[in-house]
Structures are given as structure tokens and as C-alpha cells.
Design an enzyme around this catalytic site. Structure first.
Site, PDB file in Angstrom:
ATOM      1  N   HIS A 154    -121.246-102.222 -59.507  1.00  0.00           N
ATOM      2  CA  HIS A 154    -120.210-102.955 -60.232  1.00  0.00           C
ATOM      3  C   HIS A 154    -119.735-104.152 -59.399  1.00  0.00           C
ATOM      4  CE1 HIS A 154    -119.931 -99.271 -62.663  1.00  0.00           C
ATOM      5  NE2 HIS A 154    -119.395-100.035 -63.584  1.00  0.00           N
ATOM      6  N   LYS A 158    -113.886-103.871 -58.455  1.00  0.00           N
ATOM      7  CA  LYS A 158    -113.702-102.495 -58.957  1.00  0.00           C
ATOM      8  C   LYS A 158    -113.067-101.620 -57.875  1.00  0.00           C
ATOM      9  CE  LYS A 158    -115.863 -98.747 -61.537  1.00  0.00           C
ATOM     10  NZ  LYS A 158    -114.706 -98.631 -62.458  1.00  0.00           N
TER      11      LYS A 158
HETATM   12  N1  LIG Z   1    -114.236 -96.983 -70.327  1.00  0.00           N
HETATM   13  C1  LIG Z   1    -114.817 -98.174 -70.351  1.00  0.00           C
HETATM   14  O1  LIG Z   1    -115.684 -98.479 -71.199  1.00  0.00           O
HETATM   15  C2  LIG Z   1    -114.412 -99.193 -69.334  1.00  0.00           C
HETATM   16  C3  LIG Z   1    -113.436 -98.883 -68.437  1.00  0.00           C
HETATM   17  N2  LIG Z   1    -112.969 -99.804 -67.560  1.00  0.00           N
HETATM   18  C4  LIG Z   1    -111.839 -99.388 -66.739  1.00  0.00           C
HETATM   19  O2  LIG Z   1    -110.680-100.065 -67.204  1.00  0.00           O
HETATM   20  C5  LIG Z   1    -109.760-100.212 -66.130  1.00  0.00           C
HETATM   21  C6  LIG Z   1    -109.325-101.657 -66.010  1.00  0.00           C
HETATM   22  O3  LIG Z   1    -110.410-102.455 -65.605  1.00  0.00           O
HETATM   23  P1  LIG Z   1    -110.263-104.043 -65.460  1.00  0.00           P
HETATM   24  O4  LIG Z   1    -109.816-104.646 -66.744  1.00  0.00           O
HETATM   25  O5  LIG Z   1    -111.517-104.511 -64.843  1.00  0.00           O
HETATM   26  O6  LIG Z   1    -109.075-104.130 -64.387  1.00  0.00           O
HETATM   27  P2  LIG Z   1    -107.964-105.262 -64.207  1.00  0.00           P
HETATM   28  O7  LIG Z   1    -107.303-104.986 -62.914  1.00  0.00           O
HETATM   29  O8  LIG Z   1    -108.563-106.606 -64.451  1.00  0.00           O
HETATM   30  O9  LIG Z   1    -106.942-104.990 -65.409  1.00  0.00           O
HETATM   31  C7  LIG Z   1    -105.979-103.982 -65.445  1.00  0.00           C
HETATM   32  C8  LIG Z   1    -104.719-104.598 -66.003  1.00  0.00           C
HETATM   33  O10 LIG Z   1    -103.750-103.578 -66.246  1.00  0.00           O
HETATM   34  C9  LIG Z   1    -102.510-104.028 -65.707  1.00  0.00           C
HETATM   35  N3  LIG Z   1    -101.615-102.931 -65.403  1.00  0.00           N
HETATM   36  C10 LIG Z   1    -101.696-102.019 -64.390  1.00  0.00           C
HETATM   37  N4  LIG Z   1    -100.623-101.202 -64.430  1.00  0.00           N
HETATM   38  C11 LIG Z   1     -99.852-101.589 -65.479  1.00  0.00           C
HETATM   39  C12 LIG Z   1     -98.627-101.142 -66.013  1.00  0.00           C
HETATM   40  N5  LIG Z   1     -97.961-100.103 -65.482  1.00  0.00           N
HETATM   41  N6  LIG Z   1     -98.130-101.765 -67.095  1.00  0.00           N
HETATM   42  C13 LIG Z   1     -98.789-102.793 -67.658  1.00  0.00           C
HETATM   43  N7  LIG Z   1     -99.960-103.287 -67.189  1.00  0.00           N
HETATM   44  C14 LIG Z   1    -100.484-102.691 -66.101  1.00  0.00           C
HETATM   45  C15 LIG Z   1    -102.925-104.794 -64.457  1.00  0.00           C
HETATM   46  O11 LIG Z   1    -101.865-105.574 -63.969  1.00  0.00           O
HETATM   47  P3  LIG Z   1    -101.793-105.862 -62.375  1.00  0.00           P
HETATM   48  O12 LIG Z   1    -102.943-106.760 -62.083  1.00  0.00           O
HETATM   49  O13 LIG Z   1    -100.451-106.501 -62.220  1.00  0.00           O
HETATM   50  O14 LIG Z   1    -101.904-104.530 -61.687  1.00  0.00           O
HETATM   51  C16 LIG Z   1    -104.094-105.593 -65.011  1.00  0.00           C
HETATM   52  O15 LIG Z   1    -103.685-106.752 -65.693  1.00  0.00           O
HETATM   53  C17 LIG Z   1    -110.481 -99.650 -64.889  1.00  0.00           C
HETATM   54  O16 LIG Z   1    -110.087 -98.313 -64.705  1.00  0.00           O
HETATM   55  C18 LIG Z   1    -111.949 -99.733 -65.282  1.00  0.00           C
HETATM   56  O17 LIG Z   1    -112.757 -98.843 -64.594  1.00  0.00           O
HETATM   57  C19 LIG Z   1    -113.459-101.069 -67.523  1.00  0.00           C
HETATM   58  C20 LIG Z   1    -114.460-101.427 -68.370  1.00  0.00           C
HETATM   59  C21 LIG Z   1    -115.015-100.523 -69.349  1.00  0.00           C
HETATM   60  O1  LIG Z   2    -114.464-101.217 -63.793  1.00  0.00           O
HETATM   61  C1  LIG Z   2    -115.367-101.650 -64.547  1.00  0.00           C
HETATM   62  O2  LIG Z   2    -115.640-102.844 -64.624  1.00  0.00           O
HETATM   63  C2  LIG Z   2    -116.085-100.680 -65.393  1.00  0.00           C
HETATM   64  N1  LIG Z   2    -115.645 -99.459 -65.412  1.00  0.00           N
HETATM   65  C3  LIG Z   2    -116.162 -98.377 -66.155  1.00  0.00           C
HETATM   66  C4  LIG Z   2    -116.679 -97.306 -65.216  1.00  0.00           C
HETATM   67  O3  LIG Z   2    -115.971 -96.974 -64.260  1.00  0.00           O
HETATM   68  O4  LIG Z   2    -117.772 -96.788 -65.446  1.00  0.00           O
HETATM   69  C5  LIG Z   2    -117.149 -98.809 -67.218  1.00  0.00           C
HETATM   70  C6  LIG Z   2    -118.004 -99.991 -66.875  1.00  0.00           C
HETATM   71  O5  LIG Z   2    -119.078 -99.577 -66.117  1.00  0.00           O
HETATM   72  C7  LIG Z   2    -117.211-101.118 -66.233  1.00  0.00           C
END
Ligand SMILES: NC(=O)C1=CN([C@@H]2O[C@H](COP(=O)(O)OP(=O)(O)OC[C@H]3O[C@@H](n4cnc5c(N)ncnc54)[C@H](OP(=O)(O)O)[C@@H]3O)[C@@H](O)[C@H]2O)C=CC1
Ligand SMILES: O=C(O)C1=N[C@H](C(=O)O)C[C@H](O)C1
Length: 265
Positions: A154, A158
Site C-alpha cells: 500500500h 497507510k
Molecule cells: N474497506 C475498504 O474497502 C477500504 C478501507 N480503507 C480504510 O479506510 C480508512 C481511511 O483511509 P484513508 O481515507 O486512506 O485515510 P485518511 O487519513 O486519508 O482519511 C481519514 C479521514 O477521517 C478523518 N477522521 C479521523 N477521525 C475522525 C473523527 N473522530 N471525526 C471525523 N473525522 C475523522 C481524518 O481526519 P484527520 O486527518 O484530521 O485525522 C481523515 O480526514 C483506513 O482505515 C483504510 O484502511 C481505505 C480504502 C478502502
Molecule cells: O488504507 C488503504 O488505502 C486501504 N485499506 C484497505 C485495507 O486495509 O485493506 C483496503 C484497500 O486495500 C486500501
């Protein structure tokens, strides 16, 4: 269906706003970021690279959840547990893409699912969930003579490891073998580890650059090796899956569901 995106300024949050705005039958009813975020007050559509949607980012999930049908949540474990409590109080749909949840976090989601309809998956894409089904069947067919290793790569930002997807694939492999992943999981190897223990399922984590998500499950036997891989090239895949999950869960009774349920696999 009215949907709130929490973490609306994140990598996935912005994709989710776009997916909701573009999905038929969905409207964006709220966008949440944490207190003190630079995104507060900005239009969620503009943040996501769209024309204004008339939805400003706020730090007030309670008010947003009271006037919506569902919430799309790709944030972090502590935030997701908090949002699960609020979604349960509001009796709405909670789609959880957040990874890195502990056993204690998962127990809290199970409790919230008595009142909310929660769909949780480490990967919301159709492709990965199909691959997981394949992995389960291959693991069952090959038996213990083949060693199973799961490699993932990744982007450099991450924060959790192994990825949620790697663990989902590990669960599928363990299920195929009829074992509990917790009993056979090896997430780190360093130094003089000794020979591989028969039946272990190993995980290897790579981080760097802008990789959206690469996963390979390797079945290594004596004299041959089978590799099943998935490469995600666009986060829009995960966002589209999350919207699909919300629409699917809308008419369902409270409970904890997975993408396997949503996709009917
Ligand atoms: N299941 C799936 O298909 C996928 C899962 N994911 C998962 O999604 C999650 C997020 O990934 P990603 O978008 O890359 O991460 P980012 O850090 O870019 O985004 C997370 C966002 O959530 C915000 N946030 C955190 N805590 C709070 C809160 N208490 N209230 C409001 N907002 C909050 C963060 O703000 P701040 O920056 O201020 O902390 C940030 O803007 C990860 O766990 C990732 O592994 C990602 C892609 C696909
Ligand atoms: O953090 C990410 O970016 C992603 N998180 C998910 C994971 O932990 O598998 C899904 C995807 O691979 C992207």
C-alpha cells in the site's frame, strides 16, 4: 437514500462524496470532519473536486445522524467505534470501511449492530470479495501440503498492518482449511525464526509511494506455486462498493453484515 460521509476530507472521504453525488437514488445529507479540521465550513462537493453540493463540512455528527438514513465511514478505529454508538442511537445504516480495528472495537460494533444495520468489510470491492471466495476454495482443495503466504503493498501513508484486505484473505484461507486464523497467523518474521511451522499463514507488508492496494495469496507446494492476486488501481472501486452496501442494507433488519452478504456470494 440520504447519506452522511464521515472523514469527508480524507482520501476515501472525498471519493465517497463523489460516489454519493453520482449514485442514483442517493443524496449527500452531511459531511463530517473532526473538531479543528481545516475542512470545517468548506463545501464537501468542492473538497471532492465537484461543483458545490450545498453541504458544508461540520464537526457535529449527532445532528447529521439525526437527519439521515445512513453513514459511510472510512476513518480510524476510535472514530468508527464512536460513530457506531451514534448510528445505533439513530437506528441508521453504518457502512464501515475502516481497518485496523481491535477485537475490543469489533465487540463494540457487534453491540451496536443490535440497533444499527452495519456493513463492515476490510475491502468493499467486488473483485477482492470474489478473490476471497476463490482463496477459500483453493485452500480447501489443496490441503496442508501447500504453505499459504499473503503479501500486500500500500501507499506510504497507510497506518495499519497487515491490511484489512490481507486479513480478510487470511480469514478466507483459514476457513477453507477449517482452522482459526488467530491460531496460525504469523504477521512478522525477523532474525533467527527457525523453520516454518506447518499450517501457519504468513503475512508480508510493504509500504511505499502511491500504491492503492495490491494483494497476493501464494500457495507454495513442493515443486509448484499458485499465486492469486488483486490490484486495485482506483479508490473509486471501494467508494462505489460502500454506496452499494448502504443501499442494500437500507431495508434490512439491524445486524452486522459483510460485503459477501451485499454481493450475494
Ligand atoms: N474497506 C475498504 O474497502 C477500504 C478501507 N480503507 C480504510 O479506510 C480508512 C481511511 O483511509 P484513508 O481515507 O486512506 O485515510 P485518511 O487519513 O486519508 O482519511 C481519514 C479521514 O477521517 C478523518 N477522521 C479521523 N477521525 C475522525 C473523527 N473522530 N471525526 C471525523 N473525522 C475523522 C481524518 O481526519 P484527520 O486527518 O484530521 O485525522 C481523515 O480526514 C483506513 O482505515 C483504510 O484502511 C481505505 C480504502 C478502502
Ligand atoms: O488504507 C488503504 O488505502 C486501504 N485499506 C484497505 C485495507 O486495509 O485493506 C483496503 C484497500 O486495500 C486500501
Amino acid at each position: 437514500m440520504r447519506l452522511v460521509v464521515v472523514g469527508a476530507d480524507g482520501r476515501m472521504g472525498r471519493m465517497l462524496v463523489r460516489a454519493v453525488a453520482q449514485a442514483e437514488g442517493c443524496t449527500l445529507s452531511g459531511a463530517i470532519e473532526r473538531e479543528g479540521s481545516a475542512a470545517l465550513g468548506q463545501d464537501a462537493g468542492v473538497l471532492a473536486g465537484l461543483p458545490p453540493l450545498g453541504v458544508p463540512v461540520t464537526d457535529d455528527p449527532l445532528t447529521a445522524f439525526a437527519a439521515t438514513d445512513g453513514v459511510l465511514d472510512f476513518t480510524g478505529p476510535a472514530a468508527t467505534v464512536h460513530f457506531a454508538e451514534l448510528a445505533a442511537q439513530a437506528r441508521i445504516v453504518h457502512v464501515v470501511g475502516t481497518t485496523g480495528l481491535s477485537e475490543a472495537d469489533l465487540a463494540k460494533l457487534r453491540a451496536a449492530a443490535y440497533h444499527a444495520r452495519i456493513v463492515r468489510s476490510g475491502n468493499m470491492s467486488l473483485g477482492v470479495n470474489l478473490v476471497a471466495d476463490l482463496v477459500r476454495r483453493v485452500a480447501a482443495a489443496l490441503g496442508p501440503d501447500f504453505d499459504i503466504e499473503i503479501a500486500e503493498m500500500h501507499h506510504r501513508m497507510k497506518v495499519d498492518a497487515p491490511s484489512g484486505t490481507a486479513l480478510l484473505l487470511g480469514e478466507a484461507a483459514a476457513e477453507g482449511r477449517g482452522v482459526d486464523l488467530a491460531e496460525v497467523r504469523v504477521s512478522t518474521r525477523d532474525g533467527h525464526t527457525g523453520a516454518r511451522r506447518p499450517g501457519d499463514i504468513g503475512f508480508a507488508t510493504l509500504r511505499g509511494g502511491s500504491v492503492v492496494g495490491d494483494h497476493s495469496v501464494i500457495f507454495a507446494g513442493a515443486g509448484e506455486r499458485i499465486t492469486i492476486s488483486h490490484h486495485a488501481e482506483d479508490r473509486g472501486l471501494f467508494a462505489a462498493g460502500a454506496v452499494r452496501a448502504a443501499l442494500w442494507a437500507h431495508p434490512k433488519p439491524p445486524g452486522l453484515y459483510s460485503m459477501t452478504d451485499v454481493l450475494g456470494l
